[in-house]
Write a protein that holds these residues in place. Structure first.
Motif, PDB file in Angstrom:
ATOM      1  N   GLY A 164       0.812  -1.218   0.000  1.00 37.76           N
ATOM      2  CA  GLY A 164       0.000   0.000   0.000  1.00 37.76           C
ATOM      3  C   GLY A 164       0.830   1.244   0.000  1.00 37.76           C
ATOM      4  O   GLY A 164       1.982   1.246  -0.458  1.00 37.76           O
ATOM      5  N   SER A 165       0.288   2.296   0.530  1.00 41.64           N
ATOM      6  CA  SER A 165       1.006   3.563   0.500  1.00 41.64           C
ATOM      7  C   SER A 165       0.779   4.350   1.779  1.00 41.64           C
ATOM      8  O   SER A 165       0.439   5.516   1.746  1.00 41.64           O
ATOM      9  N   GLY A 166       0.935   3.685   2.902  1.00 40.28           N
ATOM     10  CA  GLY A 166       0.748   4.385   4.172  1.00 40.28           C
ATOM     11  C   GLY A 166       1.867   4.054   5.138  1.00 40.28           C
ATOM     12  O   GLY A 166       2.723   3.204   4.871  1.00 40.28           O
ATOM     13  N   PHE A 167       1.846   4.692   6.268  1.00 40.73           N
ATOM     14  CA  PHE A 167       2.897   4.532   7.295  1.00 40.73           C
ATOM     15  C   PHE A 167       2.245   4.285   8.653  1.00 40.73           C
ATOM     16  O   PHE A 167       2.178   5.197   9.464  1.00 40.73           O
ATOM     17  N   PRO A 168       1.731   3.102   8.920  1.00 39.14           N
ATOM     18  CA  PRO A 168       1.688   1.900   8.086  1.00 39.14           C
ATOM     19  C   PRO A 168       0.494   1.897   7.124  1.00 39.14           C
ATOM     20  O   PRO A 168      -0.373   2.742   7.219  1.00 39.14           O
ATOM     21  N   ALA A 169       0.498   0.891   6.241  1.00 36.57           N
ATOM     22  CA  ALA A 169      -0.524   0.830   5.184  1.00 36.57           C
ATOM     23  C   ALA A 169      -1.713  -0.058   5.532  1.00 36.57           C
ATOM     24  O   ALA A 169      -2.822   0.180   5.082  1.00 36.57           O
ATOM     25  N   LEU A 170      -1.483  -1.118   6.298  1.00 33.16           N
ATOM     26  CA  LEU A 170      -2.561  -2.100   6.495  1.00 33.16           C
ATOM     27  C   LEU A 170      -3.275  -1.977   7.835  1.00 33.16           C
ATOM     28  O   LEU A 170      -4.218  -2.714   8.094  1.00 33.16           O
ATOM     29  N   TRP A 171      -2.798  -1.072   8.682  1.00 35.90           N
ATOM     30  CA  TRP A 171      -3.430  -0.892   9.996  1.00 35.90           C
ATOM     31  C   TRP A 171      -2.972   0.439  10.568  1.00 35.90           C
ATOM     32  O   TRP A 171      -2.026   1.053  10.067  1.00 35.90           O
TER      33      TRP A 171
END
Ligand SMILES: [Zn+2]
Length: 352
Positions: A217-224
């Protein structure tokens, strides 16, 4: 620190039931039952890419498995070919849809003697299971709770950039990505990716957590959200993510570019474009996603809900969960209060 197992979990019986996929691959189901025999139908839980059935059993006080057993359901966890319990293999959604899920469902039916079951499906377990349903290969499944993505994968611009431009570069050196490289990087590409992730991700000190974000994904974090996980789960997930083949990413990139699921292997049992074919299923879908999902955007499930609702009004449902993302819907420390009751409510509804 390892969490103590609550007393009620000691009384579970757990059986591993091997089954053979349609192309001969050896897979398995894990049947978990409580002290009392189940009073309700089987529920099949289908994990996502590069994890395993165990992803539904994070070290939280009450997992979705516990919640289902407490409600009287007969819980079946499917290890399909994307499971990291098996040797890495070049799987596609087509193979899972045609070979794995129909045989898993048939096995549950044969083992229990019931005629109908329900399912909770997540991410690529959800896309591939939706393909099976739409192709008419799992008519025994009457209610499907889908999380994160199903017929219409939609991702952020950065994720699509990575899929379009970085994937071909990685493919020169490897057929797989593996978030576990954060712990152990055995090859040059593993070392390069790990270096890249460590240079760009500073959100925590868990190398696998960071590599999962880079991969999916593209987040920090992406999945939680870190705030949604307890410490034990953040540590536990280090051993719950491993190899995922690039051929899967190539398929999902094609699907993202088309706007909906497409098959890539030309199997005659599957439509080429799943939106163009009339779905061969009467199953009722309850679509779930977290409002903060940075792996597949909430638009994914919204599009699919609208597609299915146009075919049959007031039948399917959509839940966009505030303050949740992708996997914390199941792994979150408060999911037992926030998300499981909604999931169970959907399972309890009768289809009319
Ligand atoms: Zn982390």
């Amino acid at each position: 620190m390892v969490a103590e197992v609550p007393a009620f979990k000691h009384k579970y019986t757990e059986r591993v039931i091997p089954f053979t996929a349609g192309d001969g691959m050896a897979l398995n189901l894990i049947n978990v039952q409580g002290e009392k025999p189940p009073s309700k139908c089987p529920v099949l839980l289908v994990h996502g890419a590069g994890v395993r059935a165990n992803i539904f059993r994070a070290p939280v006080e009450v997992t979705i498995v516990d919640a289902l057993i407490a409600q009287g359901y007969d819980v079946w966890l499917e290890n399909w070919r994307a499971s990291i319990d098996f040797a890495p293999n070049l799987w596609t959604l087509d193979q899972a849809a045609l070979y794995d899920h129909p045989q898993a469902v048939k096995t549950v039916i044969a083992e229990t003697g019931v005629s109908e079951i329900k399912a909770i499906i997540h991410c690529q377990g959800s896309t591939s299971f939706t393909m099976s349903a739409m192709a008419g290969l799992i008519p025994e499944v009457t209610t499907i709770v889908s999380n994160a993505v199903s017929l219409h994968p939609v991702v952020s611009k950065w994720s699509l950039f990575k899929l379009t431009y970085l994937l071909p570069l990685v493919k020169v050196m490897s057929q797989y990505l593996n978030p576990h490289w954060g712990v152990q990087a055995p090859t040059l590409i593993a070392k390069i990716i790990t270096l890249l992730v460590n240079l760009t991700h500073h959100e925590c000190n868990n190398a696998v957590c960071k590599q999962v974000s880079f991969t999916y994904g593209s987040g920090f974090p992406a999945l939680w959200s870190h705030e949604n996980l307890n410490e034990e789960t953040h540590e536990w997930l280090k051993e719950e993510f491993a190899a995922v083949p690039l051929c899967f990413f190539e398929q999902i990139t094609r699907c993202i570019n088309v706007g909906n699921l497409v098959s890539v292997q030309g199997f005659k049992e599957l439509p080429d474009d799943f939106v163009q074919a009339t779905p061969k299923t009467d199953a009722r879908f309850a679509f779930f996603t977290g409002a903060n999902n940075l792996c597949f955007l909430p638009q994914s499930q919204l599009n699919t809900y609208e597609y299915f609702s146009a075919l049959r009004q007031n039948y399917h449902t959509l839940h966009i969960l505030p303050d949740y993302g992708h996997l914390d819907v199941f792994m979150g420390k408060n999911a037992a209060q926030d998300t499981f009751p909604l999931i169970i409510q959907e399972l309890e509804k009768t289809n009319t």
